[in-house]
Design a protein around this motif. Structure first.
Motif, short mmCIF file in Angstrom:
data_model
loop_
_atom_site.label_atom_id
_atom_site.label_comp_id
_atom_site.label_asym_id
_atom_site.label_seq_id
_atom_site.Cartn_x
_atom_site.Cartn_y
_atom_site.Cartn_z
N ARG B 164 12.56 12.14 -67.57
CA ARG B 164 10.68 13.41 -67.48
C ARG B 164 10.34 12.31 -69.00
O ARG B 164 8.90 12.38 -68.96
N ASP B 165 10.56 11.30 -70.28
CA ASP B 165 10.39 11.19 -70.93
C ASP B 165 9.41 10.10 -70.67
O ASP B 165 9.09 9.44 -71.26
N LYS B 168 3.71 10.53 -68.25
CA LYS B 168 3.29 11.96 -68.20
C LYS B 168 3.89 12.48 -67.25
O LYS B 168 4.03 13.23 -67.03
N SER B 169 3.48 12.01 -66.19
CA SER B 169 3.43 12.61 -64.93
C SER B 169 5.02 13.44 -64.69
O SER B 169 5.25 14.06 -63.79
N ALA B 171 6.95 14.40 -66.66
CA ALA B 171 7.45 15.37 -67.52
C ALA B 171 7.31 16.51 -66.88
O ALA B 171 8.15 17.39 -66.98
N LYS B 172 6.48 16.84 -65.39
CA LYS B 172 5.92 18.23 -64.58
C LYS B 172 7.08 18.11 -63.59
O LYS B 172 7.15 19.48 -62.46
N GLU B 322 1.49 8.83 -61.12
CA GLU B 322 1.54 9.97 -60.30
C GLU B 322 0.57 9.62 -58.94
O GLU B 322 1.22 10.74 -57.65
#
Lengths: 639, 330
Positions: B164-165, B168-169, B171-172, B322
Motif C-alpha cells: 500500500r505504501d 497513492k491509489s 493505499a485504498k 489507477e
C-alpha cells in the motif's frame, strides 16, 4: 498571527542513518507496531494531519513533494501553501470531489514504533468505512475543529470507536491556530466532550490541542503557542500507549485452526494465528467444540521449533494425541475453554444497500468458522447521533442495531468485549457474496442451552415404513397464475389413487390460518415460507409426501427449506410460465390490480422472481398440458 | 549462483540483532513484545493460509523482485514443513534481466514449487518489444499476458506482492481485491474488510487478487531481507555494469538485443536498481552501495521515491496506476 516555523520533528534520525546505519537498523528492527484510525467531520483537517505526520517523519520523497507542490497550486485549498491533504487523498474521482470516500491505510515510523493509520471518512453516509478502519485499530484519534466544538459527527465517531472496542481515545482539538490558541476554548471543548463520553461508557480519553496545519503539539509539547498545555505531544502519546496484542497475551490460549498441514502420514500440524494467550510444548489443550483434550507436542516453524509462542503469532502446533481437529475448531487452554452456542445477542452494523431481511439465511464467518445464520427482527436500532433506541423492523445501510442471531450449528465464540477475534463476525449475502454486515457478539442466549431436542420413540423411518413410501416435499414454485395449484392438485389426485399418503399445502389456504398475521412485504414473505417449510418438514417426518404450491420467489428461502430436510427429500418443481402468459391468463385478476398500483409487492411486477438454477423438475407450461405435467412429476417421484 | 557480496554484512546484522523470537526469559508471565516485523510476518502468513483454505485453485505471482522474494519466503514459512500448496506463476515478457531468470528458476526449485512461465503468444508472434512498441509492450506482455495466464489455468486467487505504501491509489486497495470475470477492478465496489476476517466467496468466473504484503513498507522489506537472509537478485546491489543514457534514464545493456544508436557506446558505471522490470524500461541509479545495509542507508538518505525509476506510472498523468488497475494490470 505570526507565521510560526514548523517545529523540528523529534523523530527524524538523519544523523544516525549517515553515521551508523547498522545501529539505525537495529533500532528500527525492534520497534513495536501500533494501528490507529483518524476520524473527524469533513474539513476537520484529518488528511492534513496525516499528511503532516508523513511529512514530518520523512515518508515523503522529493519527487512526491514536487508533485505535491504542483498539485497544491492547481487544486489545493491552502492558497500557495502546501496542502498536505493532497498527499493522502488517493483516488482520482475523490480528488475531484474533494472528499475522502474510502478507507486508506498510511504508514509512518518513529524510532520507537511503526504506525499504520487508517484514514476514515467523516462523511455522514460512510459509517461502514469507519467501522472497517476501527476494527483493526488499537487507538482512535477523534478530530475536532476548535472553532466548531463537539458536533453530531464527533459523537457518532466516538460511539463507533467505542462500539468496535477501541480502548484508547485521543481527542485532538485541531485548528487551534484559528482560535488564537485560546485555552478557554480548549477547556470548554474537553468539558463538553467529557460529559458525552461518560454518557456512552467511555471511561478515559486523552485531549491534545493541536494544529495539523502549523504543526503545534504534533511532535513536541508544549508548543510555543500553547504554554498552558501540560500533556504529551500527539507523537509521544502514540509512541507510549499500550498495544492491544500485548494485553491479549494475558488471557487463556485461543488458536482458531485455519488449515491442517499434512505433508505426509507422519506429520499432522494445526496452523493458525494465536488470538489470545501463550502456548508451550507440554501445555494441556482442549479442542472446541468437540471437547477432546491433548497436550501440545511441538511448535513447528521453518526456523526450528519454538519454546513458546504468544498472541499475535502465526504458528503450527502438533498435538501428542491423534484427535479430530480441523479448520473451524479452536485449540484452547484445557482448563478454560471458550463457549459454543447457536443463539446470540449481537450488535450489527449494516453495510449493504440491501437492507437486513430477518429470517433470511446469511453466511456468518467468525474466526475460521463459516455457518448458515439467520437474524431475527432487531430489538432496536441505535440513533448514532442521539444514542436513542428506535423500534425497527430491519436495518438499512449504515444502521447499527441489536438483534438475536441463530446459527444452524453451534459455533465457538467469546463475547466481543473479551475477544475481538472470537467475538467479531461478518455476514455474507448468499447470492451476491457481498459482505453485508459486521457483528459483535454480546452473549449467548440461555434458550440455546435450555431448549433440548426431545428424543422421540417412533422414528421418522418407522413412520415412513408403515405407510410403505419414501417421504418427500414436492416444492412447486412459479409466478402467480403459472399453474402451480392446478398441477399440484392433479399430482395429489394421481398419487392418492396410487395409495400414497399425501398432503397439499396451498399458499392461499395457509394464509387464511397459520399465516394470517403475515402481509406481503419481503420480510413477511420470507416468514411465510419459513413456516410452511417447518410444517412441510414435520409432515415429512410423519412419513407423508407433501406437496406445496407457493410462489416462493426468493432462491435463498427455497434453499433454506431444502436444507431443513434430509438429502434428496426436497424436490423443487419449477412451473415455468412466461410472465406475459401468466399475466394474460390472470385467473384471479391480480395482475390487473398490480398494474393499476392497487396491489403492492406483486411478484413479476414490482417484486422480483428468482428462477431456480437447478430445479429437480422443470415444467414448461407452454409445451405441455397440466395433465401431462402431472404425469411427468408423478413418474419422477414414484418411478 | 555466485555468493553475493551482501551476505557477509547481512549475517553480521542478524547476528547482532536477531529478529527471531527467543524464548521467554524464565518467567512465563513476562509479556513478549512482538516487533513490527514479527507482526507483519504473522499477518502475511495468516492471509496466505486463509486463501489456501478457502480458494479452490490459488497461484502466487512471482516477478523475481525483492517483494516477490519476501512473499515467497513467507509462503515457505506459512506451510512448513509442507511446500507451499500452489504453483508460482511468472508472467514473462522475455525482456527481464538475465540475473532475474537465473534466480527465478533457482528460487522455485529451492522452494520445491512448480514454476509456470507464461508468455503471451500474440506478443511473441508480433515481436512486441520495449524499443519499438512503447506502452504497447507492457500492455501486451504484462496486462494481457496476466489475464490470459489466469484464464488458461483457471486460477481463482492470485497472490501479488504489491504494497500500500508504493503509490497513492494502492493505499485504498483491499488485501482481498475482487476482479470481475473480465479481470476489471471497480474501486467503488470493493468489500469492506473487518478485523482479520476475509470474505473469499465469489461467483464462478470471478477471481481474487490477494496482497499479503499490503501493510509492509519498503524499509520493512529490506529489513526483513537482511534479518532472514533472503536471496535477492544481485542487481539490487551496486557493481560495474555496461550502461547507456537515454531520455534521462540510465539503462543497462544486458544482452545484445539492445539496439545501440550510431555512435553510442556502452559505458561501465557503478550502478544498482531500486526496482526490477524489463531491462530496457528500468532506470538504474549510479551508486556505490554494494551491501544491503549500504543500500538501505542510501535509500533512507535519498529523496527519490521507489517507482520513479519505472516509466510505467507516468502514463496517463497522475492517475496512471489507477487506470492500469481498472484495465486489469496487477
Amino acid at each position: 498571527m505570526a507565521d510560526q516555523a514548523s517545529p523540528e520533528p523529534a523523530y527524524v534520525t538523519d544523523a544516525l542513518i549517515a553515521e551508523d546505519i547498522e545501529a539505525y537498523l537495529a533500532l528500527h528492527q525492534h520497534k513495536g507496531l501500533l494501528r490507529f484510525i483518524t476520524c473527524g467531520s469533513v474539513d476537520d483537517g484529518k488528511s492534513t494531519l496525516i499528511g503532516r505526520l508523513l511529512y514530518d517523519s520523512k515518508m515523503i520523497f522529493e519527487d512526491q513533494l514536487a508533485a505535491l507542490e504542483a498539485d497544491s497550486k492547481r487544486v489545493g485549498t491552502q492558497g500557495q501553501e502546501i496542502d498536505f491533504a493532497l498527499l493522502v487523498d488517493g483516488l482520482a474521482a475523490e480528488r475531484e470531489q474533494g472528499i475522502t470516500i474510502d478507507v486508506a491505510y498510511r504508514f509512518f515510523s518513529t524510532e520507537k514504533r511503526k504506525f499504520i493509520v487508517a484514514d476514515t471518512p467523516g462523511h455522514e453516509q460512510y459509517t461502514r468505512n469507519m467501522v472497517t478502519g476501527a476494527s483493526t485499530a488499537d487507538l482512535a484519534v477523534i478530530l475536532i475543529d476548535a472553532r466548531k466544538g463537539v458536533l453530531v459527527q464527533t459523537r457518532r465517531h466516538s460511539y463507533l470507536a467505542h462500539l468496535l472496542g477501541i480502548r484508547h481515545l485521543v481527542l485532538a482539538v485541531n485548528k487551534m491556530d484559528l482560535v488564537d490558541y485560546d485555552q478557554a476554548t480548549f477547556d470548554k471543548i474537553v468539558e463538553d466532550y467529557g460529559h458525552f463520553a461518560r454518557s456512552i461508557g467511555i471511561e478515559a480519553f486523552t485531549a491534545i490541542p493541536i494544529s495539523g496545519f502549523k504543526g503545534d503539539n504534533i511532535t513536541q509539547a508544549p508548543s510555543a503557542n500553547t504554554p498552558w498545555y501540560g500533556g504529551s505531544s500527539l507523537i509521544h502519546h502514540l509512541e507510549t500507549v499500550e498495544i492491544a496484542n500485548e494485553a491479549d497475551q494475558a488471557g487463556p490460549l485461543r488458536l482458531a485452526v485455519q488449515w491442517v498441514n499434512r505433508p505426509n502420514l507422519d506429520f499432522r500440524g494445526f496452523a493458525g494465528l494465536i488470538a489470545e494467550g501463550t502456548v508451550k510444548p507440554g501445555d494441556a489443550v482442549r479442542v472446541v467444540p468437540s471437547g477432546k483434550t491433548s497436550t501440545v507436542a511441538r511448535i513447528v516453524t521453518l526456523d526450528g521449533d519454538l519454546d513458546e509462542a504468544v498472541a499475535g503469532q502465526s504458528v503450527t502446533l502438533t498435538l501428542a494425541d491423534e484427535i479430530d481437529c480441523s479448520r473451524g475448531d479452536v485449540i484452547a487452554a484445557a482448563d478454560a475453554p471458550p463457549e459454543a452456542a447457536d443463539q446470540f445477542e449481537a450488535a450489527l452494523v449494516w453495510m449493504s444497500d440491501e437492507p437486513l431481511i430477518p429470517g433470511r439465511g446469511y453466511w456468518l464467518k467468525l474466526a475460521t468458522q463459516t455457518v448458515n445464520a439467520t437474524v431475527h427482527e432487531p430489538k432496536y436500532e441505535v440513533n448514532v447521533n442521539t444514542m436513542e433506541h428506535l423500534a425497527v423492523k430491519t436495518l438499512a445501510l449504515n444502521a447499527i442495531g441489536v438483534a438475536e442471531v441463530t446459527t444452524d450449528k453451534p459455533i465457538v465464540f467469546e463475547p466481543y468485549e473479551t475477544s475481538r477475534q472470537l467475538g467479531g463476525f461478518i455476514l455474507v449475502d448468499k447470492l451476491t457474496n457481498a459482505t453485508v454486515a459486521a457483528g459483535m457478539i454480546h452473549f449467548s442466549l440461555r434458550r440455546a442451552q435450555n431448549v433440548h431436542w426431545q428424543a422421540l420413540e417412533i422414528s421418522r423411518e418407522q413412520h415412513a415404513r408403515l405407510k410403505n413410501q419414501k417421504p418427500a416435499v414436492l416444492w412447486f414454485t412459479g409466478l402467480s397464475g403459472s399453474g402451480k395449484s392446478t398441477i399440484a392438485n392433479l399430482v395429489e389426485k394421481k398419487l392418492h389413487r396410487m395409495n400414497r399418503h399425501t398432503f397439499l399445502l396451498d399458499g392461499d389456504n395457509v394464509r387464511h390460518g397459520l399465516n394470517k398475521d403475515l402481509g406481503f412485504t419481503e420480510a413477511d414473505r420470507i416468514e411465510n415460507i419459513r413456516r410452511v417449510g417447518e410444517v412441510a418438514k414435520l409432515m415429512a417426518d410423519a412419513g407423508l409426501i407433501v406437496i406445496t404450491a407457493f410462489i416462493s420467489p426468493f432462491r435463498a428461502e427455497r434453499e433454506m427449506v431444502r436444507k431443513m430436510l434430509p438429502e434428496g427429500e426436497f424436490v423443487e418443481v419449477h412451473i415455468d410460465t412466461p410472465l406475459a402468459l401468466a399475466e394474460a391468463r390472470d385467473v384471479k385478476g391480480l395482475y390487473k390490480k398490480a398494474r393499476a398500483g392497487e396491489l403492492k409487492n406483486f411478484t413479476g411486477i414490482d417484486s422480483p422472481y428468482q428462477e431456480p438454477e437447478r430445479p429437480e423438475i422443470r415444467i414448461d407450461t407452454t409445451a405441455m398440458t397440466p395433465e401431462q405435467a402431472a404425469d411427468l412429476i408423478v413418474d419422477k417421484v414414484v418411478g | 549462483m555466485v555468493a553475493l557480496p551482501r551476505l557477509a554484512s547481512a549475517k553480521k546484522i542478524s547476528a547482532r540483532f536477531p529478529l527471531r523470537f527467543t524464548a521467554a526469559m524464565g518467567n512465563s508471565l513476562a509479556m513478549q513484545r512482538l516487533t513490527h516485523l514479527q507482526r507483519l510476518e504473522a499477518e502475511s502468513i495468516h492471509i496466505m493460509r486463509e486463501v489456501v483454505a478457502e480458494a479452490s485453485n490459488p497461484v502466487m505471482l512471482y516477478s523475481v523482485g525483492k517483494d516477490s522474494a519476501v512473499m515467497l519466503h513467507l509462503a515457505k514459512k506459512a506451510f512448513y514443513p509442507a511446500p507451499p500448496p500452489f504453483p508460482l506463476l511468472h508472467v514473462d515478457t522475455t525482456w527481464k534481466f538475465r540475473d532475474m531468470y537465473a534466480l527465478r528458476d533457482k528460487a522455485a526449485k529451492d522452494a520445491g514449487m512448480e514454476l509456470l512461465v507464461y508468455q503471451n503468444p500474440e506478443a511473441k508472434e508480433r515481436g512486441i518489444n520495449p524499443f519499438d512498441h512503447g506502452p504497447l509492450h507492457t500492455d501486451m506482455w504484462k496486462t494481457e499476458g496476466l489475464k490470459q495466464a489466469l484464464d488458461q489455468y483457471g486460477f481463482d486467487a492470485a497472490f501479488g506482492g504489491a504494497r500500500r505504501d508504493e503509490e497513492k491509489s494502492r493505499a485504498k486497495e483491499r488485501i482481498f481485491s475482487f476482479r470481475t470475470n473480465s479481470h476489471g477492478w471497480d474501486p467503488k465496489n470493493q468489500r469492506p474488510e473487518l478485523w482479520n476476517l476475509y470474505n473469499a466467496r465469489k461467483a464462478k468466473g470471478e477471481s481474487i487478487r490477494v496482497f499479503p504484503l499490503s501493510n509492509w513498507t519498503e524499509l520493512d522489506i529490506w529489513q526483513y531481507i537482511m534479518a532472514e537472509n533472503i536471496e535477492i537478485v544481485p542487481l539490487y546491489m551496486a557493481a560495474k555494469r555496461p550502461t547507456v543514457e537515454r531520455d534521462g534514464l540510465l539503462l543497462m545493456v544486458d544482452d545484445d538485443r539492445f539496439p545501440l544508436e550510431p555512435g553510442e557506446e556502452p559505458v561501465m558505471r557503478s550502478i544498482r536498481f531500486r526496482t526490477l522490470g524489463c531491462y530496457p524500461l528500468t532506470g538504474a541509479i549510479e551508486s556505490e552501495a554494494a551491501t544491503l545495509p549500504e543500500v538501505v542507508q542510501e535509500m533512507l538518505l535519498t529523496t527519490t521515491s521507489e517507482r520513479q525509476g519505472r516509466a510505467i506510472d507516468k502514463d496517463a498523468g497522475g492517475a496512471g496506476m489507477e487506470k492500469k488497475k481498472q484495465e486489469g494490470y496487477f
